[in-house]
Write a protein that holds these residues in place. Structure first.
Motif, PDB file in Angstrom:
ATOM      1  N   ALA A 163      -7.151  -2.981  -1.195  1.00 58.24           N
ATOM      2  CA  ALA A 163      -6.284  -3.836  -2.012  1.00 58.24           C
ATOM      3  C   ALA A 163      -6.519  -3.544  -3.495  1.00 58.24           C
ATOM      4  O   ALA A 163      -7.602  -3.101  -3.903  1.00 58.24           O
ATOM      5  CB  ALA A 163      -6.533  -5.302  -1.706  1.00 58.24           C
TER       6      ALA A 163
ATOM      7  N   GLY B 138      -5.252  -9.401   1.832  1.00 53.73           N
ATOM      8  CA  GLY B 138      -5.349  -8.414   2.898  1.00 53.73           C
ATOM      9  C   GLY B 138      -5.174  -6.994   2.391  1.00 53.73           C
ATOM     10  O   GLY B 138      -4.664  -6.751   1.288  1.00 53.73           O
TER      11      GLY B 138
ATOM     12  N   GLY C  27      -3.911  -3.386   1.540  1.00 56.64           N
ATOM     13  CA  GLY C  27      -2.608  -2.862   1.185  1.00 56.64           C
ATOM     14  C   GLY C  27      -1.858  -3.648   0.135  1.00 56.64           C
ATOM     15  O   GLY C  27      -0.872  -3.177  -0.418  1.00 56.64           O
ATOM     16  N   ASN C  28      -2.312  -4.881  -0.171  1.00 54.87           N
ATOM     17  CA  ASN C  28      -1.645  -5.680  -1.196  1.00 54.87           C
ATOM     18  C   ASN C  28      -1.993  -5.188  -2.594  1.00 54.87           C
ATOM     19  O   ASN C  28      -3.110  -4.725  -2.850  1.00 54.87           O
ATOM     20  CB  ASN C  28      -2.057  -7.149  -1.084  1.00 54.87           C
ATOM     21  CG  ASN C  28      -1.393  -7.845   0.084  1.00 54.87           C
ATOM     22  OD1 ASN C  28      -0.200  -8.120   0.048  1.00 54.87           O
ATOM     23  ND2 ASN C  28      -2.174  -8.131   1.120  1.00 54.87           N
TER      24      ASN C  28
ATOM     25  N   LEU D  94      -3.356 -13.855   2.301  1.00 47.72           N
ATOM     26  CA  LEU D  94      -2.306 -12.836   2.325  1.00 47.72           C
ATOM     27  C   LEU D  94      -2.640 -11.813   3.403  1.00 47.72           C
ATOM     28  O   LEU D  94      -3.657 -11.126   3.328  1.00 47.72           O
ATOM     29  CB  LEU D  94      -2.208 -12.135   0.969  1.00 47.72           C
ATOM     30  CG  LEU D  94      -1.557 -12.892  -0.192  1.00 47.72           C
ATOM     31  CD1 LEU D  94      -1.480 -11.988  -1.411  1.00 47.72           C
ATOM     32  CD2 LEU D  94      -0.177 -13.383   0.186  1.00 47.72           C
ATOM     33  N   PRO D  95      -1.790 -11.660   4.411  1.00 44.18           N
ATOM     34  CA  PRO D  95      -2.072 -10.688   5.481  1.00 44.18           C
ATOM     35  C   PRO D  95      -1.940  -9.264   4.972  1.00 44.18           C
ATOM     36  O   PRO D  95      -1.351  -9.020   3.918  1.00 44.18           O
ATOM     37  CB  PRO D  95      -0.987 -11.000   6.519  1.00 44.18           C
ATOM     38  CG  PRO D  95       0.137 -11.587   5.717  1.00 44.18           C
ATOM     39  CD  PRO D  95      -0.509 -12.365   4.602  1.00 44.18           C
ATOM     40  N   PRO D  96      -2.460  -8.305   5.703  1.00 46.42           N
ATOM     41  CA  PRO D  96      -2.308  -6.900   5.303  1.00 46.42           C
ATOM     42  C   PRO D  96      -0.834  -6.543   5.142  1.00 46.42           C
ATOM     43  O   PRO D  96       0.006  -6.953   5.944  1.00 46.42           O
ATOM     44  CB  PRO D  96      -2.947  -6.134   6.452  1.00 46.42           C
ATOM     45  CG  PRO D  96      -3.899  -7.102   7.065  1.00 46.42           C
ATOM     46  CD  PRO D  96      -3.259  -8.453   6.925  1.00 46.42           C
ATOM     47  N   THR D  97      -0.534  -5.799   4.107  1.00 46.02           N
ATOM     48  CA  THR D  97       0.854  -5.446   3.828  1.00 46.02           C
ATOM     49  C   THR D  97       0.877  -4.243   2.893  1.00 46.02           C
ATOM     50  O   THR D  97      -0.159  -3.681   2.562  1.00 46.02           O
ATOM     51  CB  THR D  97       1.609  -6.633   3.193  1.00 46.02           C
ATOM     52  OG1 THR D  97       2.983  -6.275   3.023  1.00 46.02           O
ATOM     53  CG2 THR D  97       1.019  -7.012   1.854  1.00 46.02           C
ATOM     54  N   ALA D  98       2.032  -3.864   2.442  1.00 47.39           N
ATOM     55  CA  ALA D  98       2.162  -2.799   1.458  1.00 47.39           C
ATOM     56  C   ALA D  98       3.079  -3.274   0.346  1.00 47.39           C
ATOM     57  O   ALA D  98       3.896  -2.539  -0.178  1.00 47.39           O
ATOM     58  CB  ALA D  98       2.702  -1.542   2.101  1.00 47.39           C
ATOM     59  N   VAL D  99       2.972  -4.553  -0.011  1.00 53.15           N
ATOM     60  CA  VAL D  99       3.850  -5.182  -0.996  1.00 53.15           C
ATOM     61  C   VAL D  99       3.105  -5.384  -2.299  1.00 53.15           C
ATOM     62  O   VAL D  99       1.931  -5.752  -2.311  1.00 53.15           O
ATOM     63  CB  VAL D  99       4.379  -6.535  -0.479  1.00 53.15           C
ATOM     64  CG1 VAL D  99       5.221  -7.237  -1.543  1.00 53.15           C
ATOM     65  CG2 VAL D  99       5.208  -6.334   0.775  1.00 53.15           C
ATOM     66  N   ARG D 100       3.797  -5.141  -3.381  1.00 51.27           N
ATOM     67  CA  ARG D 100       3.225  -5.404  -4.698  1.00 51.27           C
ATOM     68  C   ARG D 100       3.784  -6.717  -5.225  1.00 51.27           C
ATOM     69  O   ARG D 100       4.994  -6.884  -5.317  1.00 51.27           O
ATOM     70  CB  ARG D 100       3.582  -4.269  -5.665  1.00 51.27           C
ATOM     71  CG  ARG D 100       3.167  -4.522  -7.108  1.00 51.27           C
ATOM     72  CD  ARG D 100       3.482  -3.342  -7.972  1.00 51.27           C
ATOM     73  NE  ARG D 100       3.226  -3.613  -9.388  1.00 51.27           N
ATOM     74  CZ  ARG D 100       3.323  -2.725 -10.341  1.00 51.27           C
ATOM     75  NH1 ARG D 100       3.641  -1.485 -10.054  1.00 51.27           N
ATOM     76  NH2 ARG D 100       3.083  -3.050 -11.585  1.00 51.27           N
TER      77      ARG D 100
END
Length: 325
Positions: A283, A297, A299-300, A314-320
């Protein structure tokens, strides 16, 4: 430690032994942190505003706990300021001049956001210009005053009063003497998360000298913190008790409170990580505030002044994210 402790220790080093706290919102936090002041060699007493009274009204309200006589000097310190100026010299100027008030004036590059205070060559204040697009000087009100006790007692009691817009201009109009003690030492208003982080880092790095801190090494690891040898921690970062920075993580110019965890490969810069918060592997946190017990999480990316409220997961994600969550 609470940032106010730096002010308390500064006051004690200047010879002050009794301090009245003017409190309002969450007043109990102050007594929990400082008690009666004996730990710091001070006597602390507390006055709480039930309704906001303004900058001068708060001073007048706290004055009922003062014990000095009418001609004695009373030092007034804004609670959200870090200042390295010579308080002893400011008090000496006040006593020598016989002024009603002697205020610390600091020097800034751009005075438009502050109250500009021009003075004569002898240091007498000429006028007060609040947040002007064309300030007459780069000398600004730095939030530390020495009042004559009788001047405080003349402030109207029981109503909202502003020192900037009522007390100071009124005294000047009446012919009273207000002196400006000008010193361009370290000075910072720590009223935002960004300046809070800056102030903490400056204390760790020794840019701001405080009796409470012995700088060294460019970072501060509190007892019980665990930092992996392969982690990169720099830039005045403070790592709280029980906090963990794992292998491959990067933490720069940040504040990690007790029990915070930065997992492997995560990157944290210019941010506040709350108590027990977790930044998961990979992260990215930049100029953000992560609340107590929150989790970011993998990837954030949280950037640009974002605040993550306490307990948020915040769950794992690829969002900014670039706004509050």
């Amino acid at each position: 430690m609470p940032l106010l402790e730096h002010q308390l220790r500064k006051a004690r080093a200047a010879g002050i032994r009794r301090i009245v706290f003017a409190t309002s919102y969450r007043a109990s936090m102050f007594t929990e942190a400082f008690g009666d002041g004996s730990r710091l060699g001070l006597e602390l007493v507390y006055v709480t505003e039930e309704e906001p009274l303004g900058t001068a009204g708060a001073i007048r309200n706290a004055a009922r706990k003062l014990t000095c006589d009418a001609d004695s000097p009373v030092v007034v310190l804004n609670g959200d300021i870090l200042s390295g100026h010579d308080l002893v010299a400011q008090i000496a100027m006040h006593e020598k001049s016989g002024a009603e008030i002697t205020m610390h004036l600091t020097l800034v590059n751009d005075a438009r956001r502050y109250g500009a205070v021009p003075t004569t060559s002898e240091g007498k204040v000429i006028e007060f210009v609040e947040k002007s697009p064309k300030p007459p000087t780069n000398q600004v009100n730095a939030g530390c005053y020495v009042f004559r006790r009788s001047t405080i007692d003349a402030i109207p009691a029981g109503r909202v009063v502003s020192v900037e817009y009522e007390t100071f201009p009124g005294l000047l109009a009446s012919g009273a003497t207000i002196m400006g003690y000008v010193e361009g030492a370290y000075w910072l208003d720590i009223g935002t998360p960004g300046t809070f982080v800056q102030g903490s880092c400056d204390l760790v790095l020794g840019r701001m000298v405080s009796p409470a801190v012995t700088p060294g090494g460019g970072v501060l690891f509190l007892n019980g913190s665990v930092v992996a040898p392969e982690a990169a921690v720099s830039g005045g970062t403070a790592v709280g008790a029980g906090a963990v920075v794992e292998s491959g993580a990067t933490v720069e110019s940040s504040v990690l409170f007790d029990g915070a965890v930065v997992e492997q490969g995560a990157r944290v810069s210019r941010s506040v990580i709350g108590r027990g918060a977790r930044i998961c592997a990979g992260a990215v946190i930049d100029e953000a505030v992560i609340g107590d017990g929150a989790m970011v999480g993998a990837g954030n990316e949280l950037r640009g002044g974002l605040r993550l409220w306490p307990g948020t997961q915040l769950p794992p994600t690829a969002v900014r994210f670039s706004s509050d969550v």
